[in-house]
Scaffold this motif. Sequence first.
Motif, PDB file in Angstrom:
ATOM      1  N   MET A  60       1.053  -1.072  -0.163  1.00 37.07           N
ATOM      2  CA  MET A  60      -0.131  -0.153  -0.037  1.00 37.07           C
ATOM      3  C   MET A  60       0.869   1.146   0.039  1.00 37.07           C
ATOM      4  O   MET A  60       0.394   2.382  -0.700  1.00 37.07           O
ATOM      5  N   PHE A  61       2.081   1.334   0.715  1.00 33.87           N
ATOM      6  CA  PHE A  61       2.802   2.359   0.740  1.00 33.87           C
ATOM      7  C   PHE A  61       4.057   2.398  -0.062  1.00 33.87           C
ATOM      8  O   PHE A  61       4.477   3.610  -0.333  1.00 33.87           O
ATOM      9  N   VAL A  62       4.348   1.318  -0.550  1.00 35.24           N
ATOM     10  CA  VAL A  62       5.722   1.178  -1.450  1.00 35.24           C
ATOM     11  C   VAL A  62       5.124   0.783  -2.946  1.00 35.24           C
ATOM     12  O   VAL A  62       5.641  -0.292  -3.485  1.00 35.24           O
ATOM     13  N   LYS A  63       4.338   1.766  -3.476  1.00 36.95           N
ATOM     14  CA  LYS A  63       3.634   1.287  -4.759  1.00 36.95           C
ATOM     15  C   LYS A  63       4.674   1.545  -5.779  1.00 36.95           C
ATOM     16  O   LYS A  63       4.569   0.943  -6.680  1.00 36.95           O
ATOM     17  N   GLN A  64       5.845   2.223  -5.612  1.00 36.84           N
ATOM     18  CA  GLN A  64       6.613   2.451  -6.733  1.00 36.84           C
ATOM     19  C   GLN A  64       7.404   1.017  -7.218  1.00 36.84           C
ATOM     20  O   GLN A  64       8.303   1.063  -8.001  1.00 36.84           O
ATOM     21  N   PRO A  67      14.653   7.580   9.682  1.00 36.03           N
ATOM     22  CA  PRO A  67      14.099   6.563   8.620  1.00 36.03           C
ATOM     23  C   PRO A  67      15.304   6.110   7.574  1.00 36.03           C
ATOM     24  O   PRO A  67      16.203   6.657   7.502  1.00 36.03           O
ATOM     25  N   ILE A  68      14.799   4.927   6.923  1.00 37.80           N
ATOM     26  CA  ILE A  68      15.563   4.424   5.619  1.00 37.80           C
ATOM     27  C   ILE A  68      15.107   5.497   4.360  1.00 37.80           C
ATOM     28  O   ILE A  68      13.841   5.302   4.285  1.00 37.80           O
ATOM     29  N   ASN A  69      15.927   6.202   3.753  1.00 36.73           N
ATOM     30  CA  ASN A  69      15.535   6.812   2.816  1.00 36.73           C
ATOM     31  C   ASN A  69      15.851   6.379   1.441  1.00 36.73           C
ATOM     32  O   ASN A  69      16.907   5.713   1.404  1.00 36.73           O
ATOM     33  N   GLU A  70      15.029   6.794   0.364  1.00 38.06           N
ATOM     34  CA  GLU A  70      15.639   6.468  -0.853  1.00 38.06           C
ATOM     35  C   GLU A  70      16.708   7.661  -1.313  1.00 38.06           C
ATOM     36  O   GLU A  70      16.921   8.429  -0.331  1.00 38.06           O
ATOM     37  N   SER A  71      17.254   7.341  -2.473  1.00 38.96           N
ATOM     38  CA  SER A  71      18.269   8.487  -2.802  1.00 38.96           C
ATOM     39  C   SER A  71      17.962   9.738  -2.879  1.00 38.96           C
ATOM     40  O   SER A  71      18.574  10.784  -2.725  1.00 38.96           O
ATOM     41  N   ASN A  72      16.635  10.221  -3.092  1.00 41.16           N
ATOM     42  CA  ASN A  72      15.922  11.470  -3.073  1.00 41.16           C
ATOM     43  C   ASN A  72      15.732  11.885  -1.709  1.00 41.16           C
ATOM     44  O   ASN A  72      15.157  13.019  -1.726  1.00 41.16           O
ATOM     45  N   GLY A  73      15.876  11.186  -0.701  1.00 44.81           N
ATOM     46  CA  GLY A  73      15.544  11.801   0.494  1.00 44.81           C
ATOM     47  C   GLY A  73      14.220  11.542   1.121  1.00 44.81           C
ATOM     48  O   GLY A  73      14.041  11.559   2.520  1.00 44.81           O
ATOM     49  N   ARG A  74      13.352  10.757   0.483  1.00 38.20           N
ATOM     50  CA  ARG A  74      12.049  10.437   0.901  1.00 38.20           C
ATOM     51  C   ARG A  74      12.050   9.192   1.616  1.00 38.20           C
ATOM     52  O   ARG A  74      12.704   8.130   1.347  1.00 38.20           O
ATOM     53  N   PRO A  75      11.594   9.280   2.998  1.00 36.87           N
ATOM     54  CA  PRO A  75      11.469   7.949   3.606  1.00 36.87           C
ATOM     55  C   PRO A  75      11.029   6.770   3.051  1.00 36.87           C
ATOM     56  O   PRO A  75       9.920   6.957   2.677  1.00 36.87           O
ATOM     57  N   VAL A  76      11.494   5.548   3.142  1.00 34.61           N
ATOM     58  CA  VAL A  76      10.813   4.465   2.620  1.00 34.61           C
ATOM     59  C   VAL A  76      10.434   3.484   4.026  1.00 34.61           C
ATOM     60  O   VAL A  76       9.227   3.101   3.994  1.00 34.61           O
TER      61      VAL A  76
END
Length: 111
Positions: free
Chosen positions: A19-23, A67-76
């Motif tokens: 639900m939250f990690v749709k990409q 948080p664990i972030n994506e390379s763009n800084g968004r928390p995953v």
Amino acid sequence: MEQKSDADVKSGVEKVLRMFVKQWDIPNAKAMIRSKWHSNLHFRGSYSNNTLKSDALDVSAEKLRDPINESNGRPVIQFAGEATNPNHYASVHRAIETGWHEADRLIQLYK
């Protein structure tokens, strides 16, 4: 949760992740390990505490809640719970407070 079967918990966790990690295409988990501390007569629950070892390793509540972030800084993946509260670990009200903190972070992220 401890009364639910491993299969039910596993499928529920996979559903929430998707639900939250749709990409990303999240595959089914191969295995799952979970605690059953509350129903264990020798524990009946547990909580965190700081030790000299955690201090020596520089493992703090602040670092645990990063948080664990994506390379763009968004928390995953975000973390909450009494162990992530730097002021009042080992307390239910502070565990709830950290959950609210992470929920607020999600609200800001998905506005």
